[in-house]
Design an enzyme around this catalytic site. Structure first.
Site: not given
Lengths: 223, 223
Positions: A8, A10, A173, A177
């Site tokens: 991922d 951001d 995070d 996800d």
């Protein structure tokens, strides 16, 4: 042995203000030099993922719009269409505080929006009626077609590179996800990761974001 | 004292494969922490410049399409139109090897293309007839409206921030950076910079690209 990692963007390779971590760039380049396949997946738009691919120097496919679109070697491959999500956004903009974000002009398969927190349940109820999914990337909300999520991107990538699930590492995070935190793959999250991800993770990096990616990559012997 | 710096991207803050230098990111963030205004200008498209702004953490305006478009705080400001450049590209595609590049779908004020080197003079002659400019960023060719160049971006930025020319630093590496190498501003280039830029530069960094930006920033007391 991990051969392929999908990350991922951001909050995973960036800090909470979305500033990319220099140590993550270095770790990604080193892992690639070691022959590892590295991919990125994000809710962001294709040209942004294209930029990250070019400027980080990612050698493989990257995925935008939560897996709805893949970019590789000057080709955009669209797996889902934006029409229904666009109509949905028009609809909820009329009945709630939802408003599209400016990067929607570059979207191919979904729409992103912001809304006041008191409208979340109302908009979620509408999405169920419309047979669409809404998801929070913690930077904005996304409305997605059924089956359009980061797990879809993971599946595509595994097929393309013909690797076993146990040779795959996923790193994320936040809640969006979760669909790629599937059984049999190696799963890892960062110190501030979502509790749901932490529960499923094989390894939770204790390091601050400025060192999390090299730490995770060392743990799974990518570098 | 330099208060504002405007930097080219490809070949200036990146290596020759366009991979961004971690040391450049660190230096830019440090200069901003010191109160300096940092901006980027490139021939690339707006969403790519948006991505660089977000992920580097640039706090001020960035310019795409060689100064044709400015991006800041979710707003795209277009200074030139793409219509004529688009027609020109269609025309030269018929009479030469010129072919548009895929990022043109995200362009607002110009077009980019590739062509075989033997066609350069022919295409340049056509551009003169059409009263347009062509320029080589060393990553692709660009067709631009008259007056659309990095000097235009520099002028906009100076007006916006109301700074004196002697308080401005420009950094570039190739021919299309020449229009911002104007009199009275501080001018700097990298070891592999274009000879024309070197001639005009107050400082040519002797360091490899992995250290050029921190070196230049130290030289002009930005960090």
């Amino acid at each position: 042995m991990v051969k392929l990692a999908i990350l991922d963007v951001d909050g995973t390779i960036t800090d909470s203000s979305r500033r990319i971590q220099e140590s993550a760039i270095t770790a990604i380049r080193k892992a690639q030099d070691n022959g590892k396949i590295i991919s990125l997946v994000s809710g962001n738009v294709v040209p942004v993922m294209y930029a990250l691919q070019v400027y980080i120097g990612i050698k493989n496919e990257v995925f935008a719009e939560n897996g709805g679109v893949m970019y590789f070697k000057n080709k955009i491959e669209k797996f889902f269409h934006k029409r229904k999500t666009d109509e949905f956004l028009t609809h909820i903009s009329k009945i709630s505080s939802a408003r599209g974000i400016f990067t929607n002009v570059w979207r191919y398969s979904s729409m992103a929006f912001e809304m006041d927190s008191e409208d979340v349940e109302k908009v979620r109820a509408e999405s169920i009626k419309w047979n669409l999914d809404i998801t929070d990337s913690s930077f904005s909300w996304h409305v997605l077609n059924k089956g359009q999520n980061k797990g879809y991107a993971l599946k595509k990538l595994i097929e393309l590179h013909n690797v076993e699930k146990e040779d795959v590492l996923v790193v994320g995070d936040s809640k969006n996800d979760l669909p790629m935190f599937v059984e049999d793959v190696n799963r890892s999250t960062v110190k501030n990761g979502d509790p749901g991800l932490k529960e499923l993770s094989d390894y939770i990096s204790p390091r601050g974001l400025d060192e999390a990616i090299p730490d995770i990559f060392r743990k799974f012997s990518l570098i």
